[in-house]
Design a protein around this motif. Structure first.
Motif, PDB file in Angstrom:
ATOM      1  N   LYS A   1      -2.250   3.497   4.976  1.00  0.00           N
ATOM      2  CA  LYS A   1      -2.991   4.206   4.281  1.00  0.00           C
ATOM      3  C   LYS A   1      -2.482   4.859   3.037  1.00  0.00           C
ATOM      4  CE  LYS A   1      -2.186   8.607   6.644  1.00  0.00           C
ATOM      5  NZ  LYS A   1      -2.910   9.884   7.258  1.00  0.00           N
ATOM      6  N   HIS A   2      -3.265   5.027   1.855  1.00  0.00           N
ATOM      7  CA  HIS A   2      -2.687   5.453   0.645  1.00  0.00           C
ATOM      8  C   HIS A   2      -2.320   6.810   0.649  1.00  0.00           C
ATOM      9  CE1 HIS A   2      -3.688   1.994  -1.856  1.00  0.00           C
ATOM     10  NE2 HIS A   2      -4.857   1.927  -1.427  1.00  0.00           N
TER      11      HIS A   2
ATOM     12  N   ARG B   1     -13.823   2.495   1.478  1.00  0.00           N
ATOM     13  CA  ARG B   1     -13.462   3.199   0.145  1.00  0.00           C
ATOM     14  C   ARG B   1     -14.459   3.765  -0.725  1.00  0.00           C
ATOM     15  NH1 ARG B   1     -11.094  -1.278  -3.063  1.00  0.00           N
ATOM     16  NH2 ARG B   1     -13.133  -1.317  -3.830  1.00  0.00           N
TER      17      ARG B   1
ATOM     18  N   GLU C   1     -10.341   1.190   2.352  1.00  0.00           N
ATOM     19  CA  GLU C   1      -9.627   2.080   1.994  1.00  0.00           C
ATOM     20  C   GLU C   1      -8.322   2.083   2.891  1.00  0.00           C
ATOM     21  OE1 GLU C   1      -8.592   5.838  -0.225  1.00  0.00           O
ATOM     22  OE2 GLU C   1      -9.690   3.934  -0.486  1.00  0.00           O
TER      23      GLU C   1
END
Length: 538
Positions: free
Chosen positions: A496-497, A514, A526
């Protein structure tokens, strides 16, 4: 005037402005709220309505002119539709209206109402096409009207309808286009020497560029990417911000998106100028050329000339490219995910091997008949397509039980129907077998997405159904086939970001959707999946 004098004056002016504005907003909300409750209780409709059809109830709002625009623009995907579904169930309604930037816009999500929308000849989308042309494709208003006229000139030698029928809906033409895509995609992967020894990658992020380059080369030829190797970087920024541009977000608040759009158009304009210097020889009509790619692109350029579009407008129209990567990404993630049924991937692989030819190529017609893979593809479209079918009301008309007036706007949201528990069992769950069928006589397994009517319309419906739907499907299935038949792909973990880049997530943390505007077609991913990919020995 000193500071001691200025401050009280400013305070007085602020009060004088804020109080009247507050009163106007409060009065607007109370008035629209009162009308809303009258409408949902089935009181008589507006003057001129059909006795059997009424205008959908108008959602109350506070700001005149702006209406419900801010609420509708919420970028938590599905939040607005979930709220609307609650309203629909509570008040037993199957359509609502909102004021969207000053225009009354109707959301219709009943099966009968949607069927009427798709069949009606009193609705059109030329006005929205022109808005897309100006805001997203950077066409001039003059070129937008020439590109998307209200009515097609019957004397035209080439029409968009004929173009699509001959080159996007013809089985032979689409199979040829898909074959070129798969050949180009395979070459793109073969050119990466690191894959022979194995590579650890974030799968979707790695996949996006390679599929886009293969798709663009199959459609437009190889010259474009030879001239501009970074074209995909600008295009991805544009794709991620397309709806913001469509809705007219000021340049001040979307500088990166506008810069990417402008760069794409400029590069396409120069590519067109080079391509026109190398025309196909008279009497020849190859299926593909390096300069302009597939035959459909050359026919499209003939249409541009016929409609007298300027070179800048032509470049803008050529921004409409095929990129089915998000759908391929969702399908691939589900196939490889440890959260899926243990037998899902082995069954898909068994199907894929059945359509592999002796020379290593894939039988495209056979690929489009694989039951489980095709069922899973349609399930991806059901769950991850947030499409708004938008129509302009040309003449007041009754659409089933819904009365709409000339100049208003219709929006048919897939999210409201594809995730309706009355239409689909466990609608929030990805079920790859949802569209499987069994022949009652032979017991043979098949798949079908027909017979669902207006319950399922990932490519739109009626007269304006997406003409690229056949190629989009084959592009997704072709991507899956090339990857899974030629590479060992081993799941490592989800990622994950975070502020520092990518971080590991749990093995059950399947990537969510996202954020984005409502109606963003195939929703974005996302997060990603970390995998080890290695080419099979040949």
């Amino acid at each position: 005037m000193d500071r001691a004098t200025v401050l009280p004056v400013l305070g007085t002016l602020t009060v004088e402005l804020v109080v009247p504005l507050g009163l106007i907003c409060a009065l607007t909300y109370c008035t629209t709220l009162y009308r809303y409750h009258l409408d949902v209780r089935n009181t008589p409709g507006r003057q001129g309505e059909s006795p059997t059809a009424r205008a959908p109830p108008l959602i109350p709002y506070a700001i005149p002119g702006l209406g419900s625009t801010l609420t509708f623009s919420n970028q938590t995907v599905g939040k607005f539709w979930t709220w609307l579904r609650v309203q629909a169930e509570h008040y037993r309604q199957d359509a609502f209206s909102i004021m969207l930037a000053g225009k009354r816009t109707h959301f219709i999500f009943s099966e009968d109402g949607l069927s009427a929308v798709f069949k009606s000849r009193q609705l059109s989308h030329a006005e929205l096409d022109r808005q897309l042309a100006v805001n997203v494709l950077e066409m001039s208003k003059g070129d937008s009207f020439r590109a998307f006229p209200d009515r097609t000139d019957e004397k035209e030698k080439i029409t968009t309808e004929r173009l699509h029928s001959d080159h996007l809906l013809s089985s032979a033409a689409v199979n040829s286009l898909t074959g070129k895509f798969m050949e180009t995609f395979q070459a793109e992967l073969d050119g990466d020497a690191s894959l022979a020894g194995g590579l650890d990658i974030n799968l979707y992020d790695w996949l996006w560029q390679r599929v886009f380059r293969a798709s663009t080369s199959a459609l437009c030829g190889t010259t474009l990417l030879e001239m501009y190797p970074d074209f995909d970087v600008d295009y991805r920024i544009l794709e991620d911000n397309l709806l913001g541009l469509l809705f007219g977000t000021p340049r001040l608040f979307a500088r990166q998106a506008y810069r990417a759009r402008d760069a794409c158009v400029e590069k396409l304009e120069k590519w067109l100028q080079v391509g026109y210097q190398h025309p196909v020889k008279e009497g020849e009509d190859p299926a593909w050329t390096p300069d302009f790619g597939a035959r459909i692109m050359r026919r499209r350029h003939d249409l541009y000339q016929q409609r007298q579009l300027g070179i800048h407008g032509q470049a803008g129209w050529d921004l409409i490219l095929s990129n089915a990567t998000p759908a391929a990404g969702w399908l691939l993630l589900h196939i490889l995910s440890p959260t899926s049924a243990p037998d899902f991937r082995p069954r898909v692989m068994q199907e894929l091997h059945s359509c592999k030819c002796s020379d290593g190529s894939v039988d495209i017609p056979a690929l489009t008949r694989l039951p489980l893979l095709n069922s899973a593809f349609h399930e991806v479209l059901r769950l991850y397509v947030d499409l708004l079918v938008v129509r302009q009301v040309d003449n007041s008309v009754a659409l089933g039980t819904h009365y709409v007036r000339k100049g208003e706007q219709i929006m048919a949201p897939t999210w409201m129907t594809h995730r309706n528990a009355a239409f689909f069992d466990r609608p929030e769950v990805f079920d790859p077998e949802r569209f499987l069928t069994t022949d009652p006589e032979t017991g043979k397994l098949g798949y079908s997405a027909t017979g669902l009517g207006a319950k399922y319309f990932p490519f739109g419906g009626g007269h304006y159904m997406c003409p690229g739907r056949v190629f989009a499907k084959q592009e997704v299935l072709g991507t899956i086939a090339v990857l899974l038949l030629n590479f060992d792909i081993t799941f490592t973990n989800f990622v994950k970001h975070s502020k520092g880049g990518w971080t590991a997530a749990g093995t059950n943390d399947f990537p969510p959707i996202r954020p984005g505007f409502a109606g963003n077609q195939v929703v974005g991913i996302e997060g990603d999946m970390r995998v080890h990919v290695k080419r099979h020995r040949r």
